[in-house]
Design a protein around this motif. Structure first.
Motif, PDB file in Angstrom:
ATOM      1  N   ILE A  15      -2.851   3.849  19.430  1.00 56.41           N
ATOM      2  CA  ILE A  15      -2.803   2.529  18.559  1.00 56.41           C
ATOM      3  C   ILE A  15      -4.011   1.586  19.086  1.00 56.41           C
ATOM      4  CG2 ILE A  15      -1.173   0.393  18.729  1.00 56.41           C
ATOM      5  CD1 ILE A  15       1.171   2.459  19.058  1.00 56.41           C
ATOM      6  N   VAL A  59      -1.428  -3.874  16.618  1.00 57.29           N
ATOM      7  CA  VAL A  59      -0.148  -3.809  16.330  1.00 57.29           C
ATOM      8  C   VAL A  59      -0.091  -5.430  15.581  1.00 57.29           C
ATOM      9  CG1 VAL A  59       2.061  -4.641  17.319  1.00 57.29           C
ATOM     10  CG2 VAL A  59       0.678  -2.839  18.557  1.00 57.29           C
ATOM     11  N   LEU A 108       0.545   4.688   9.856  1.00 58.83           N
ATOM     12  CA  LEU A 108       1.470   4.166  11.038  1.00 58.83           C
ATOM     13  C   LEU A 108       1.737   4.942  11.919  1.00 58.83           C
ATOM     14  CD1 LEU A 108       3.506   1.483   8.959  1.00 58.83           C
ATOM     15  CD2 LEU A 108       0.828   1.113   9.913  1.00 58.83           C
ATOM     16  N   ALA A 133       6.634   1.578  13.295  1.00 58.94           N
ATOM     17  CA  ALA A 133       6.998   0.228  12.589  1.00 58.94           C
ATOM     18  C   ALA A 133       8.413  -0.248  13.124  1.00 58.94           C
ATOM     19  CB  ALA A 133       7.244   0.356  11.212  1.00 58.94           C
ATOM     20  N   CYS A 193       4.240  -3.670  13.059  1.00 55.28           N
ATOM     21  CA  CYS A 193       3.202  -2.211  12.434  1.00 55.28           C
ATOM     22  C   CYS A 193       2.361  -1.897  13.514  1.00 55.28           C
ATOM     23  CB  CYS A 193       2.937  -2.279  10.897  1.00 55.28           C
ATOM     24  SG  CYS A 193       4.081  -2.512   9.778  1.00 55.28           S
ATOM     25  N   ALA A 194       2.143  -0.592  13.759  1.00 52.01           N
ATOM     26  CA  ALA A 194       1.215  -0.153  14.992  1.00 52.01           C
ATOM     27  C   ALA A 194       0.615   0.971  14.211  1.00 52.01           C
ATOM     28  CB  ALA A 194       2.002   0.357  16.031  1.00 52.01           C
ATOM     29  N   SER A 195      -0.873   0.863  14.116  1.00 56.21           N
ATOM     30  CA  SER A 195      -1.762   1.847  13.809  1.00 56.21           C
ATOM     31  C   SER A 195      -3.050   1.758  14.453  1.00 56.21           C
ATOM     32  CB  SER A 195      -2.280   1.395  12.248  1.00 56.21           C
ATOM     33  OG  SER A 195      -2.704   0.256  11.959  1.00 56.21           O
ATOM     34  N   ARG A 220      -6.727  -2.411  12.414  1.00 54.68           N
ATOM     35  CA  ARG A 220      -5.891  -3.490  12.191  1.00 54.68           C
ATOM     36  C   ARG A 220      -5.529  -3.739  10.562  1.00 54.68           C
ATOM     37  NH1 ARG A 220     -11.088  -5.449  12.810  1.00 54.68           N
ATOM     38  NH2 ARG A 220     -12.055  -6.416  11.190  1.00 54.68           N
ATOM     39  N   GLU A 222      -4.839  -1.409   8.331  1.00 54.80           N
ATOM     40  CA  GLU A 222      -3.627  -0.914   7.830  1.00 54.80           C
ATOM     41  C   GLU A 222      -2.560  -1.465   8.640  1.00 54.80           C
ATOM     42  OE1 GLU A 222      -6.190   0.766   9.670  1.00 54.80           O
ATOM     43  OE2 GLU A 222      -6.791   2.286   8.207  1.00 54.80           O
ATOM     44  N   ALA A 223      -2.447  -2.064   9.794  1.00 59.31           N
ATOM     45  CA  ALA A 223      -1.168  -2.619  10.147  1.00 59.31           C
ATOM     46  C   ALA A 223      -1.080  -3.857   9.487  1.00 59.31           C
ATOM     47  CB  ALA A 223      -1.749  -2.862  11.688  1.00 59.31           C
ATOM     48  N   CYS A 226       2.468  -4.409   7.138  1.00 57.39           N
ATOM     49  CA  CYS A 226       3.457  -5.477   7.662  1.00 57.39           C
ATOM     50  C   CYS A 226       3.481  -6.471   6.322  1.00 57.39           C
ATOM     51  CB  CYS A 226       2.665  -6.227   8.931  1.00 57.39           C
ATOM     52  SG  CYS A 226       3.765  -7.556   9.543  1.00 57.39           S
TER      53      CYS A 226
END
Length: 152
Positions: free
Chosen positions: A27, A30, A75, A78, A98-100, A103, A105-106, A110
């Motif tokens: 990660i 977030v 992700l 989430a 959301c965590a990926s 940034r 994608e997150a 979200c």
């Protein structure tokens, strides 16, 4: 950790974000959104907002939205928490996190989740104003926000 919770109790954002990260070294981002109760809506003072939901169906709808986000973006996790019951101005209503790895994608995931939540999850809002209680109608702006993601 549960992906989706519908509950009357408040939540601690810091605790929820730490659990979402759960020491996962993949990660790198977030992203979170916290919605709160405003003291004004459509030109009227709001003393309290009561949120009702359809138990079981609401959780299922939220879980489906999270799964749609996971299908669109890579992700690693989430979390969605939505409160129900009576809430006062300044109180937290909803958390989407959301965590990926990255940034972009997150952020996108979200935003997608909250846009879909506002239009697809079975919640009903009733506000207490000086003029009495009133149900809150769906907003065209929420439909427009959802529409930018296209059909799923």
């Amino acid at each position: 950790m549960k992906q989706v919770s519908v509950q009357p109790d408040d939540f601690d954002v810091s605790t929820e974000l730490a659990a979402l990260r759960a020491e996962d070294p993949r990660i790198g981002a977030v992203v979170s959104f916290v919605g709160t109760v405003r003291d004004m809506n459509d030109g009227a003072s709001v003393r309290e907002m009561e949120l009702e939901h359809y138990p079981g169906m609401t959780e299922q709808a939220l879980a489906s939205i999270v799964e749609q986000a996971k299908a669109r973006w890579p992700l690693f996790g989430a979390r969605v928490i939505h409160r129900v019951g009576p809430l006062k101005p300044l109180e937290q209503i909803v958390l989407v996190a959301c965590a990926s790895a990255h940034r972009g994608e997150a952020f996108d995931a979200c935003e997608f989740i909250i846009d879909y939540l506002k239009t697809e999850a079975p919640f009903w809002k009733k506000e207490q104003t000086p003029e009495g209680a009133r149900w809150v109608d769906a907003r065209e702006s929420d439909d427009s926000a959802r529409a930018k993601w296209g059909s799923v």
